[in-house]
Design a protein around this motif. Sequence first.
Motif, PDB file in Angstrom:
ATOM      1  N   GLU A 119       0.830  -1.208   0.000  1.00  0.00           N
ATOM      2  CA  GLU A 119       0.000   0.000   0.000  1.00  0.00           C
ATOM      3  C   GLU A 119       0.862   1.255   0.000  1.00  0.00           C
ATOM      4  N   GLU A 120       2.016   1.180   0.633  1.00  0.00           N
ATOM      5  CA  GLU A 120       2.894   2.344   0.722  1.00  0.00           C
ATOM      6  C   GLU A 120       3.652   2.586  -0.580  1.00  0.00           C
ATOM      7  N   PHE A 121       4.154   1.516  -1.190  1.00  0.00           N
ATOM      8  CA  PHE A 121       5.091   1.645  -2.304  1.00  0.00           C
ATOM      9  C   PHE A 121       4.448   1.486  -3.678  1.00  0.00           C
ATOM     10  N   THR A 122       3.117   1.427  -3.724  1.00  0.00           N
ATOM     11  CA  THR A 122       2.423   1.341  -5.002  1.00  0.00           C
ATOM     12  C   THR A 122       1.308   2.380  -5.064  1.00  0.00           C
ATOM     13  N   THR A 123       0.750   2.542  -6.239  1.00  0.00           N
ATOM     14  CA  THR A 123      -0.378   3.450  -6.421  1.00  0.00           C
ATOM     15  C   THR A 123      -1.438   2.750  -7.261  1.00  0.00           C
ATOM     16  N   LEU A 124      -2.663   3.224  -7.204  1.00  0.00           N
ATOM     17  CA  LEU A 124      -3.769   2.604  -7.935  1.00  0.00           C
ATOM     18  C   LEU A 124      -4.199   3.461  -9.119  1.00  0.00           C
ATOM     19  N   LYS A 125      -4.525   2.785 -10.199  1.00  0.00           N
ATOM     20  CA  LYS A 125      -4.979   3.481 -11.401  1.00  0.00           C
ATOM     21  C   LYS A 125      -6.297   2.867 -11.876  1.00  0.00           C
ATOM     22  N   TRP A 126      -7.262   3.708 -12.156  1.00  0.00           N
ATOM     23  CA  TRP A 126      -8.583   3.281 -12.629  1.00  0.00           C
ATOM     24  C   TRP A 126      -8.655   3.471 -14.144  1.00  0.00           C
ATOM     25  N   ILE A 127      -8.890   2.397 -14.848  1.00  0.00           N
ATOM     26  CA  ILE A 127      -9.136   2.447 -16.283  1.00  0.00           C
ATOM     27  C   ILE A 127     -10.510   1.826 -16.523  1.00  0.00           C
ATOM     28  N   SER A 128     -11.402   2.592 -17.147  1.00  0.00           N
ATOM     29  CA  SER A 128     -12.729   2.050 -17.445  1.00  0.00           C
ATOM     30  C   SER A 128     -12.847   1.768 -18.937  1.00  0.00           C
ATOM     31  N   LEU A 129     -13.604   0.734 -19.260  1.00  0.00           N
ATOM     32  CA  LEU A 129     -13.835   0.340 -20.642  1.00  0.00           C
ATOM     33  C   LEU A 129     -15.343   0.379 -20.921  1.00  0.00           C
ATOM     34  N   GLN A 130     -15.725   1.175 -21.889  1.00  0.00           N
ATOM     35  CA  GLN A 130     -17.128   1.276 -22.274  1.00  0.00           C
ATOM     36  C   GLN A 130     -17.358   0.297 -23.428  1.00  0.00           C
ATOM     37  N   HIS A 131     -17.992  -0.846 -23.125  1.00  0.00           N
ATOM     38  CA  HIS A 131     -18.161  -1.910 -24.111  1.00  0.00           C
ATOM     39  C   HIS A 131     -19.295  -1.639 -25.096  1.00  0.00           C
ATOM     40  N   GLN A 132     -20.174  -0.739 -24.773  1.00  0.00           N
ATOM     41  CA  GLN A 132     -21.248  -0.363 -25.704  1.00  0.00           C
ATOM     42  C   GLN A 132     -21.355   1.155 -25.704  1.00  0.00           C
ATOM     43  N   ARG A 133     -22.005   1.653 -26.715  1.00  0.00           N
ATOM     44  CA  ARG A 133     -22.091   3.103 -26.847  1.00  0.00           C
ATOM     45  C   ARG A 133     -22.721   3.731 -25.604  1.00  0.00           C
ATOM     46  N   GLY A 134     -22.061   4.740 -25.077  1.00  0.00           N
ATOM     47  CA  GLY A 134     -22.537   5.370 -23.865  1.00  0.00           C
ATOM     48  C   GLY A 134     -23.767   6.228 -24.097  1.00  0.00           C
ATOM     49  N   ASP A 135     -24.587   6.315 -23.065  1.00  0.00           N
ATOM     50  CA  ASP A 135     -25.795   7.138 -23.121  1.00  0.00           C
ATOM     51  C   ASP A 135     -25.559   8.364 -22.250  1.00  0.00           C
ATOM     52  N   TYR A 136     -25.460   9.537 -22.896  1.00  0.00           N
ATOM     53  CA  TYR A 136     -25.155  10.756 -22.150  1.00  0.00           C
ATOM     54  C   TYR A 136     -26.398  11.612 -21.892  1.00  0.00           C
ATOM     55  N   GLY A 137     -27.594  11.012 -22.117  1.00  0.00           N
ATOM     56  CA  GLY A 137     -28.836  11.643 -21.726  1.00  0.00           C
ATOM     57  C   GLY A 137     -29.145  12.939 -22.467  1.00  0.00           C
ATOM     58  N   PRO A 138     -29.919  13.812 -21.809  1.00  0.00           N
ATOM     59  CA  PRO A 138     -30.384  15.053 -22.451  1.00  0.00           C
ATOM     60  C   PRO A 138     -29.252  15.941 -22.950  1.00  0.00           C
ATOM     61  N   PHE A 139     -28.082  15.853 -22.302  1.00  0.00           N
ATOM     62  CA  PHE A 139     -26.968  16.719 -22.682  1.00  0.00           C
ATOM     63  C   PHE A 139     -26.626  16.546 -24.161  1.00  0.00           C
ATOM     64  N   ILE A 140     -26.642  15.287 -24.626  1.00  0.00           N
ATOM     65  CA  ILE A 140     -26.322  14.990 -26.024  1.00  0.00           C
ATOM     66  C   ILE A 140     -27.573  14.906 -26.876  1.00  0.00           C
ATOM     67  N   ASN A 141     -28.649  14.338 -26.322  1.00  0.00           N
ATOM     68  CA  ASN A 141     -29.860  14.106 -27.110  1.00  0.00           C
ATOM     69  C   ASN A 141     -30.415  15.386 -27.694  1.00  0.00           C
ATOM     70  N   GLN A 142     -30.353  16.474 -26.921  1.00  0.00           N
ATOM     71  CA  GLN A 142     -30.923  17.714 -27.421  1.00  0.00           C
ATOM     72  C   GLN A 142     -30.125  18.282 -28.580  1.00  0.00           C
ATOM     73  N   LEU A 143     -28.878  17.845 -28.694  1.00  0.00           N
ATOM     74  CA  LEU A 143     -28.063  18.320 -29.819  1.00  0.00           C
ATOM     75  C   LEU A 143     -28.451  17.646 -31.118  1.00  0.00           C
ATOM     76  N   LYS A 144     -29.171  16.501 -31.015  1.00  0.00           N
ATOM     77  CA  LYS A 144     -29.538  15.738 -32.208  1.00  0.00           C
ATOM     78  C   LYS A 144     -30.947  16.030 -32.692  1.00  0.00           C
ATOM     79  N   GLU A 145     -31.639  16.887 -31.965  1.00  0.00           N
ATOM     80  CA  GLU A 145     -33.023  17.188 -32.344  1.00  0.00           C
ATOM     81  C   GLU A 145     -33.076  18.182 -33.504  1.00  0.00           C
TER      82      GLU A 145
END
Length: 490
Positions: A464-490
């Motif tokens: 715990e002292e001599f190492t650090t943690l790294k978070w890598i996320s993988l989006q396996h399907q197209r993400g849904d960003y809700g109204p923020f993006i949807n309204q741009l497509k109207e």
Amino acid sequence: MKTDFSKVYINGEWRDGSSDQMMGNTNPFTGEDLIATKAANKDDLDAAYKAAAEAQIEWAKELPQNKRAILEKTVEVMQENKQLIIDWLVKEAGSTVIKATVEFGAALDVVKQSTAYPFQMEGKILPSQQAGKENRIYRNPIGVIGVISPWNFPFHLAMRSIAPALATGNGVVVKPATDTPITGGLIFASIFEAAGLPKGLLNVVVGRGSEIGDDIVTHPVPRMISFTGSTEVGMHIGELAGGRLKKTALELGGNNVFVVLDDADIDQAVDSALFGKFYHQGQICMAINRIFVHKDKYDEFAELFIQRAGKLKYGNPAEQDTNVGPLINRKQVDRILEDLEESVKQGAEIRLGGNADGNVLEPTVVTNVTNEMPLAVNEIFGPVAILIPFEDDDDAAEMANALPYGLSGAVHSSNLEHGAAFAHRIHTGMIHVNDQPVNDESHVPFGGEKNSGLGRFNGEWILEEFTTLKWISLQHQRGDYGPFINQLKE
């Protein structure tokens, strides 16, 4: 294995330091000059850190079995050179043969434990709150670690950081204490070089604190500083590191208590106290500083303790049966004698010893001490035992917790659960029932509370002292960003 330790070690090369100053090295018992090293300066330190940073990139990618093989070879090199290492501990650090042998074994255990770490760099896969997402957590080396080693157990306490740091994929730069440049620094360069460690991963800079002391912390390369030493210096290092958002592992001073409860086995308690107080002349962060004895057991304990302490052999550490050798330098002797004199003025009574010959201070026992006298308030770090009576468990616990330290301790009781219940009341990182406080096992967490330090060494906890943690996320399907993006497509 190289045995000429007159040069510093940078990027796999033995070379003279660039400072105008020479670093002397003196046998604390005989006063003999052992070796002189031309000191490193800021340029050397910069070269060492840059070499470690460059070498660490490939080392982090190295297969775990290859890292383990280097550490296994290190064990072999140490075993082949055991007597050489012990001899240097005796003549440079003032270690008795008994202590030097134990210290070698403790350091060897650290390396053996570290052989497992390359295969313990575990990560995790965690669920996500987002559809089709996978969260991966990776454990990575920090990068480069600066190690500042002490003079009291230089070989073990430096190896306690060096081996795990390398095992977890880091590069290392070591600055040893000025009193022990070989057993706290240069000897590791020789050991790991013989073990086949890749060039640049381990560097040793021998230099004065006034010239490179702050820079080993403030240099931009190291992401972590591992320090073992006094609380005062540790606080300074913590301030320097904190101001630059660097991690620290600090094992600092201790004002450790040894408590003899009213139901203790006095014979057993005396033996434990003798070891915990006088082993390596008391120059151990875990050594007993204050001995609290229940008032009903005080006289019995004191008489037996004084009787047995009077049989301790003190003097030449090179003689096989010596129990108490020299302090590291005369400054330490004078500091202790000053506190002893002042405590006597305040009513303490010297019952045994109290005299010094050169750097050898006789095993000393002092009674009629209070928790407010200099010998109780200050960390003694020498072969002076002070006995303080107490009324009951509450009184002992209150006195034990009154000072801002919490490294180790011990409590004696014929009822183990009574002892354990009392141990829970003491604000300390470690405490031992029916034993003494000088305990360190390579697989058990080691560290203090309050002014005794930060972090934990050994076992899985050093990861715990001599190492650090790294978070890598993988989006396996197209993400849904809700109204923020949807309204741009109207």
